[in-house]
Design a protein around this motif. Structure first.
Motif, PDB file in Angstrom:
ATOM      1  N   LEU A   1     129.677 -39.900  38.181  1.00  0.00           N
ATOM      2  CA  LEU A   1     130.248 -41.108  37.610  1.00  0.00           C
ATOM      3  C   LEU A   1     129.368 -42.319  37.931  1.00  0.00           C
ATOM      4  CD1 LEU A   1     134.045 -40.597  38.437  1.00  0.00           C
ATOM      5  CD2 LEU A   1     132.843 -40.083  36.325  1.00  0.00           C
TER       6      LEU A   1
ATOM      7  N   ARG B   1     130.982 -41.084  32.606  1.00  0.00           N
ATOM      8  CA  ARG B   1     130.491 -39.823  33.151  1.00  0.00           C
ATOM      9  C   ARG B   1     129.119 -39.548  32.553  1.00  0.00           C
ATOM     10  NH1 ARG B   1     134.589 -37.092  32.373  1.00  0.00           N
ATOM     11  NH2 ARG B   1     135.345 -36.931  34.525  1.00  0.00           N
TER      12      ARG B   1
ATOM     13  N   VAL C   1     126.651 -37.376  30.985  1.00  0.00           N
ATOM     14  CA  VAL C   1     126.760 -36.134  30.226  1.00  0.00           C
ATOM     15  C   VAL C   1     125.419 -35.428  30.128  1.00  0.00           C
ATOM     16  CG1 VAL C   1     127.354 -35.126  27.981  1.00  0.00           C
ATOM     17  CG2 VAL C   1     128.662 -37.049  28.896  1.00  0.00           C
TER      18      VAL C   1
ATOM     19  N   ILE D   1     135.178 -43.405  30.345  1.00  0.00           N
ATOM     20  CA  ILE D   1     136.421 -42.832  30.869  1.00  0.00           C
ATOM     21  C   ILE D   1     137.515 -43.886  30.949  1.00  0.00           C
ATOM     22  CG2 ILE D   1     137.490 -41.712  32.862  1.00  0.00           C
ATOM     23  CD1 ILE D   1     134.796 -40.447  33.486  1.00  0.00           C
TER      24      ILE D   1
ATOM     25  N   GLU E   1     126.338 -32.591  37.983  1.00  0.00           N
ATOM     26  CA  GLU E   1     127.234 -32.591  36.847  1.00  0.00           C
ATOM     27  C   GLU E   1     128.442 -33.485  37.121  1.00  0.00           C
ATOM     28  OE1 GLU E   1     128.314 -28.685  35.853  1.00  0.00           O
ATOM     29  OE2 GLU E   1     126.284 -27.991  35.430  1.00  0.00           O
ATOM     30  N   SER E   2     128.869 -34.121  36.030  1.00  0.00           N
ATOM     31  CA  SER E   2     130.059 -34.968  36.065  1.00  0.00           C
ATOM     32  C   SER E   2     129.939 -36.117  37.049  1.00  0.00           C
ATOM     33  CB  SER E   2     131.321 -34.143  36.384  1.00  0.00           C
ATOM     34  OG  SER E   2     131.507 -33.109  35.453  1.00  0.00           O
TER      35      SER E   2
ATOM     36  N   LEU F   1     126.196 -41.139  27.903  1.00  0.00           N
ATOM     37  CA  LEU F   1     127.330 -41.502  28.745  1.00  0.00           C
ATOM     38  C   LEU F   1     128.616 -41.358  27.950  1.00  0.00           C
ATOM     39  CD1 LEU F   1     125.928 -44.762  30.418  1.00  0.00           C
ATOM     40  CD2 LEU F   1     125.984 -42.455  31.399  1.00  0.00           C
ATOM     41  N   ASN F   2     129.665 -40.918  28.660  1.00  0.00           N
ATOM     42  CA  ASN F   2     131.009 -40.777  28.077  1.00  0.00           C
ATOM     43  C   ASN F   2     131.946 -41.703  28.829  1.00  0.00           C
ATOM     44  OD1 ASN F   2     133.330 -39.953  26.807  1.00  0.00           O
ATOM     45  ND2 ASN F   2     133.520 -38.049  27.954  1.00  0.00           N
TER      46      ASN F   2
END
Length: 802
Positions: free
Chosen positions: A53, A80, A82, A99, A50-51, A96-97
């Motif tokens: 990068l 990150r 997801v 950052i 999780e999380s 993907l998120n």
């Protein structure tokens, strides 16, 4: 002062995912498909973490399958992981998120997946009034663009007011612009702009440019929609009108108009003709189909649509092909063929659209019209024929105006519609037989048609728009040159097509006519064959013509006789059409060798004349009887021949003493001058000398030699003037079996056109004055005895009995 550039944060090591055809921005959540081996290996390693990068870098070239760091942009987005969804073997969908921004400081490797040492890039440029103003401009411009751009994601409009950070606002707008308006290079430039004011300026410039484009497009769309609305309205009204007409039983009229519109569109009309056609189509749409005006207008539009405004055929200017076609279709006529080949050679070298208009002049049946067909075949053009014999109405050439009932275009336009091209070979047949009456002069109407300087804008009264006739090759035919108006003759180049000699007729029959008639009567050559003597019998005793049309009819008569025998069941094999068989099939002779029957008698002479059918013998007879000095001239003579007779008689009376004739020979006697075979009117100045010879022969009681003919125009002083048509006269004399001719000396140059075989059989005497004639034509005392009881030997052919 410009803000100082942002300093990178500390370095760190991360895995890198290359991205094609897209740019990931901070604060954005996007799904991407992963299928390349390195990226798949990375995703499988990060599943369950999780999380985690990863760094996302955009490829410079989207076609590269496994890029290196040199093929990626240096600035990318730290994201990150997801969510990971397995789509299949070695295929994942990863959410993907974004950052923040980063820059690659040092590549660490490509296997098993790409890794690099990076430095994060913070935004630069704090809050101030200038930044707030830029942000507000961007926000307002984007709102306006959203109003004109319905394809922009709907959530963008709601988020626009909720995003307060200037940098995040620019990223949001850049990431949601459609791809056709925001290319990869533009988005990457926005991503690399760490300075917030600079980033906003970049996005604002694109938004304002797109806003201008959308405004113009909106105006165009409004105009198109307005036009579409009008068209839809017309369509609805037409459908309603169609429904009404269906109820009235008129359903097929709209279909006819639609088909007519399509024909007009396919015809590629010139501007003026297209305007006229569309105007009449508009009128048709509002007319009642049962009305007379509807049919008149519809016929006019159909004529416009069917004319070959732009349809042409490719020309073949091969001189050898022209010569071959002429030789295949025509025997002899070498001078005519040479002139046509010269004309084709000039067209081959010059390659222009215009050329001389040829006029073929000659007796019937010599192949004038078929020469035009041969020229068309040799040049690869369509062939059309316009019969002008008996035409007396100028509208036959120019057409009738549409106000008249039953109006039609002229024959020129009708022929063009029939042949289907604008550059055919058109033969104007029998131009010498047009007449004039109260309806106009068709020969005058032809002046514009046959003038290369004017006929490119020829206007037919019916069509009423210009049509270009300059690419048409016009050929004209005539039997008698003098009957053509002088202005029309001036526009044409004359090619004389003479009659055929006896030898040429026999060769034409053997090579062309006999095979043609055998084929038309379904007879094999083994069943019927024509001997040379049989063909000569037909020529001598069953035809009397300059051409071969009558000869072909008589050959067909022999073929019909054999065909009837076969149909009746008789055994017919190896029939040879010799003189006996020909006489049995065709009956008694239609023509006899009259010249051979004539004996030496005073008061008779043989002259020569030219008629529309070619040359012919002119028999002159003079008799004397008791009377009061009157002179009678008979024989269907016209004015010129009557004047020639009067001149000859006046000369005899004026020269009576020198001719050893009593000056009082007319006091107690009358003279009757007669020209037999007067069934058809004749007119020729060449009768002057023959009439003088006949009168002198009678008064001197000295017969004229039966094997000699004379021709020439006589003056009151005794001079002999030249005559026209010498070649036709000589051929007629040869056909009649004569052996000697007396012609004006000034006609010597005309003898060059006479075939050598004819000149070999004839003795020609050329004279200047009438005093030279009598010693040549009158029989001497020594000749009168033996000749008076003897006929001439059978000649090649003869003249008909009167």
């Amino acid at each position: 002062m410009a803000p100082a550039p942002a300093k990178p944060l500390g370095t760190e090591q991360i895995a890198v995912v290359p991205l094609r055809n897209s740019v990931l921005f901070p604060m954005s959540v996007v799904p991407i498909n992963v299928g390349r081996p390195r990226s798949v290996h990375l995703v499988e390693e990060l599943v369950g973490k999780e999380s985690a990068l990863v760094g996302v870098l955009t490829q410079k070239n989207a076609d590269t399958v496994e890029p290196t760091f040199d093929e990626l942009y240096e600035v990318g987005t730290l994201a990150r992981l997801v969510k990971v969804i397995r789509l299949g073997p070695s295929n994942y969908s990863v959410v993907l998120n974004g950052i923040g921004r980063f820059r690659v400081d040092k590549p660490l490797g490509l296997e098993p997946y790409m890794r690099a040492e990076i430095a994060r890039l913070p935004d630069a440029g704090g809050d101030d009034a200038a930044l707030a103003e830029l942000t507000q401009r961007l926000r307002e411009a984007t709102r306006k663009m959203l109003g004109l751009l319905p394809n922009l994601p709907k959530e963008t409009a709601g988020i626009l007011d909720n995003v307060r950070e200037p940098g995040a606002l620019a990223d949001l707008i850049a990431s949601n612009l459609p791809e056709e308006q925001a290319e990869i290079a533009f988005r990457q430039r926005v991503l690399e702009a760490v300075d917030i004011p600079e980033r906003i300026r970049i996005v604002l410039a694109v938004v304002e440019r797109q806003l201008d484009v959308l405004r113009v497009k909106g105006e165009i769309t409004s105009m198109v929609q307005e036009e579409l609305s009008r068209s839809q309205r017309d369509l609805v009204l037409r459908q309603q009108m169609r429904s009404i007409r269906e109820e009235l039983g008129e359903a097929g009229d709209d279909d006819e108009l639609d088909e007519l519109r399509e024909r007009v569109a396919r015809a590629e009309l010139p501007a003026e003709a297209d305007k006229a056609a569309r105007k009449q189509l508009s009128r048709l749409a509002g007319m009642q189909p049962q009305g007379a005006e509807f049919q008149v207008t519809k016929t006019y539009v159909e004529w416009l649509a069917d004319l070959p405004w732009n349809r042409t055929t490719s020309d073949r200017f091969d001189v050898r092909e022209v010569r071959r076609c002429l030789d295949e279709d025509h025997f002899g006529l070498e001078r005519v063929k040479r002139r046509i080949v010269e004309f084709s050679a000039i067209r081959q070298l010059r390659r222009d659209k215009k050329g001389p208009i040829l006029l073929f002049v000659g007796p019937p049946g010599v192949g004038k019209t078929s020469l035009g067909r041969s020229i068309a075949r040799a040049m690869g053009r369509r062939y059309g024929r316009i019969a002008l014999g008996g035409v007396r109405d100028e509208a036959e050439v120019r057409g009738h105006r549409r106000t008249y009932v039953g109006a039609l275009p002229g024959r020129i336009i009708q022929a063009l519609k029939k042949v289907g091209t604008r550059n055919p070979v058109l033969v104007l047949d029998e131009v010498d037989k047009m007449g004039v009456d109260m309806r106009g002069d068709p020969a005058a109407a032809l002046l514009e048609v046959l003038d290369p300087e004017q006929n490119d804008t020829f206007v037919d009264h019916y069509i009423d728009v210009p049509f270009d006739l300059s690419e048409i090759m016009f050929l004209a035919t005539a039997n008698y040159f003098d009957n053509i108006p002088a202005a029309l003759r001036d526009r044409m180049e004359v090619i004389e097509v003479p009659g055929y000699t006896r030898t040429e007729k026999r060769a034409i029959a053997e090579q062309f006519l006999v095979p043609k008639q055998l084929k038309e009567h379904a007879l094999r050559p083994e069943v019927l064959a024509f001997s040379r003597e049989g063909i000569e019998t037909i020529i001598d005793f069953y035809t009397r013509e300059a051409g071969v049309r009558g000869l072909e009819r008589e050959i067909a008569g022999v073929c019909r006789d054999v065909a009837v025998r076969l149909a009746e069941g008789q055994t017919v094999e190896n029939v040879v059409a010799d003189p006996h068989w020909v006489e049995q099939a065709l009956g008694i002779h239609k023509y006899d060798l009259e010249v051979a029957e004539r004996r030496l008698r005073p008061g008779a002479a043989t002259g020569l004349a030219v008629t529309p059918s070619g040359g012919e013998l002119l028999l002159v007879e003079v008799t004397r009887m008791p009377g009061k000095g009157e002179i009678t001239v008979t024989g269907g003579l016209r004015n010129v021949m009557k004047e020639s007779a009067a001149t000859a008689l006046s000369f005899v009376r004026s020269r009576a003493e020198s001719l050893h004739i009593s000056p009082e020979f007319l006091k107690a006697s009358d003279l009757h001058v007669h020209l037999p075979r007067g069934g058809a009117s004749r007119d020729a100045a060449s009768a002057g000398v023959p009439i003088f010879v006949a009168v002198a022969s009678l008064l001197l009681d000295a017969p004229v030699k039966p094997y000699i003919a004379v021709a020439g125009e006589l003056t009151l002083r005794g001079r002999i003037l030249p005559v026209t048509g010498v070649k036709a006269m000589v051929l007629a004399a040869h056909r009649a079996g004569l052996r000697a001719l007396v012609l004006p000396a000034r006609n010597e140059r005309d003898l060059e056109e006479v075939p050598e075989e004819v000149k070999h059989d004839l003795e020609v005497h050329l004279v200047h004055h009438v005093d030279e004639v009598l010693p040549l034509v009158l029989a001497t005392p020594e000749e009168r005895g033996p000749l008076s009881d003897r006929s001439l030997p059978p000649p090649g052919s003869g003249e008909a009995r009167p």
